[in-house]
Design an enzyme around this catalytic site. Structure first.
Site, PDB file in Angstrom:
ATOM      1  CG  HIS A 166      -2.188   0.803   1.036  1.00  0.00           C
ATOM      2  ND1 HIS A 166      -2.258   1.927   0.232  1.00  0.00           N
ATOM      3  CD2 HIS A 166      -3.424   0.678   1.580  1.00  0.00           C
ATOM      4  CE1 HIS A 166      -3.478   2.440   0.285  1.00  0.00           C
ATOM      5  NE2 HIS A 166      -4.206   1.708   1.095  1.00  0.00           N
ATOM      6  CG  ASP A 381     -13.549  -5.293 -20.622  1.00  0.00           C
ATOM      7  OD1 ASP A 381     -13.138  -6.474 -20.571  1.00  0.00           O
ATOM      8  OD2 ASP A 381     -14.290  -4.859 -21.531  1.00  0.00           O
TER       9      ASP A 381
END
Length: 450
Positions: A166, A381
């Site tokens: 992170h 996608d």
């Protein structure tokens, strides 16, 4: 190659982990992280998972090969991800851009996607199968900065899971990188991401000289006085809030109360969680809301910046008031948290990190929430179309995420088992029981946070 049998009933066969390196040569250099990036509270691994159904138009295409090749191309632009973190003086984190690569695992699961049911939701009980914890890969220093696993299902669908250090990126930065992979996956002629990655971490580093100019409740170090229940082993569960549940929660507010869905839901969860923890009424509790600073007036965050551009200002109150006062009181407290976030507040956080030695977030009595619904993860996608579900793979004891699912919001909660039981009972009162309006809605006037 390794094989493991999930406790849920299916077998996953994994190939040996491999390092994927940038497709093109990249510079060997040392890059500093910002003073927002390298704070103690972000020195952890954040897992995210996405599920895709089979797509007849992609017959003959292997998601593992397509994504692995696209990943290498994306790393040519996001090459710091292929390096390793080192620590300099005063615990300052830097990326050594070695081009060693990111870890990639290819896997096959003997199950169809639709058989997983709710197991795809955060708190995912099959996460260990779909994101294998490669031994030695989960450290902060000297370890791969990304671990990815693509798992094919028998039906032709697949899971894409990624674990991020992170300190390198927030959710918006990670999604920007995933979109770059997706663009290369879908376009054989694509030569560069549509959004050029921007490093420039110095823009969110401390001033010279650093100066703390704001009050930061989210970094106060306080003694944890939780009861024994609160210190037992935590468990995770996802909770779904559709239009019906949100309406039920709003019924606990005055008819004309003005509050966003985020504010209403956060106030409800904070109240239920505080009640379930059974804290001393005089204990101070906090709610911290992560805020994205990318469009904050007065703060320079260039388009394409993929570092951490978040802070989490907190509102505070006595536990007894959060538990017993009308819900509108808690809503007003939540409303007080996010507006604290200004450019000056953000700069003050960076300065605080340097002055106070990069402290972690407050743990005791703190409930942190991160709303990632509008960051676009559900539109990533790789060529197989819209995902079935995508989001962080779970919660942490003090941190939950809000994610899109069907026509509502799914929120993972992580609490010790006896506390979780009480939390669920409190939540039922807020979302399922008829509310007759007999409770006095009027909250006491808030003259201060305490």
């Amino acid at each position: 190659m390794s094989t493991s049998s999930s406790s849920i009933w299916f077998t996953v066969t994994r190939q040996e982990p491999k390092l994927v390196v940038p497709a093109e040569p990249t510079p060997r250099e040392l890059k500093q992280l910002s003073d927002i990036d390298d704070q103690e509270g972000l020195r952890f691994q954040l897992p995210t998972i996405m599920f895709y159904e089979s797509n007849p138009s992609m017959d003959g295409e292997d998601p593992v090969s397509v994504i692995r090749e696209a990943l290498a191309k994306a790393l040519s632009f996001y090459y710091p991800f292929a390096g390793r973190l080192v620590e300099g003086p005063n615990r300052k984190l830097l990326v050594d851009c070695t081009s060693e690569g990111v870890l990639f695992v290819e896997a096959d699961a003997e199950v169809e996607l639709n058989q997983l049911g709710d197991a795809i939701l955060p708190g995912c009980p099959v996460l260990k199968e779909l994101l294998h914890d490669v031994p030695g890969s989960d450290g902060i220093l000297g370890c791969p900065l990304l671990l990815l696993q693509v798992t094919r299902f028998r039906c032709g669908g697949f899971a894409f899971a990624v674990r991020l250090n992170h300190t390198m990126s927030d959710a918006a930065g990670l999604i920007q990188f995933l979109n770059a992979i997706a663009e290369f996956a879908k376009g054989k002629e694509v030569t560069a991401p549509s959004v050029s990655p921007v490093w420039q971490r110095e823009l969110l580093s401390a001033r010279h000289p650093p100066r703390i100019t704001c009050l930061h409740h989210e970094y106060e170090q306080v003694l944890d006085t939780n009861n024994d229940d609160a210190n037992s082993t935590p468990i995770q569960k996802p909770f779904f809030f559709g239009p019906k549940e949100i309406r039920a929660i709003r019924n606990h507010l005055p008819p004309h109360a003005s509050a966003s869905t985020f504010e209403v839901l956060t106030a409800c969860l904070w109240r239920c969680r505080t009640r379930a923890l059974a804290l001393d009424p005089n204990n101070t509790v906090r709610v911290s809301c992560f805020v994205n600073g990318r469009n904050l007036p007065g703060l320079i965050v260039p388009h394409g910046y993929y570092g951490n551009a978040i802070t989490n200002p907190a509102a505070v109150a006595k536990a007894g008031k959060v538990c017993s006062f009308p819900l509108e009181y808690t809503v007003e407290l939540v409303k007080m948290a996010k507006p604290q976030m200004t450019a000056e507040y953000f700069k003050s956080v960076a300065d605080l990190m340097v002055i106070k030695g990069r402290p972690s977030y407050t743990v005791a009595g703190n409930f942190m929430v991160s709303d990632v619904r509008r960051l676009g993860l559900d539109t990533v996608d790789f060529g197989w179309g819209k995902l079935v579900y995508g989001g962080t793979a779970g919660a942490f004891p003090t941190l939950s995420f809000y994610m899109n699912f069907k026509d509502g919001i799914v929120v993972p909660i992580c609490l010790p088992e006896p506390v979780m039981e009480r939390f669920e009972e409190e939540l039922k009162k807020m979302t399922k029981e008829p509310f007759d309006g007999s409770v006095d809605h009027r909250p006491p006037k808030i003259t201060s946070m305490l």
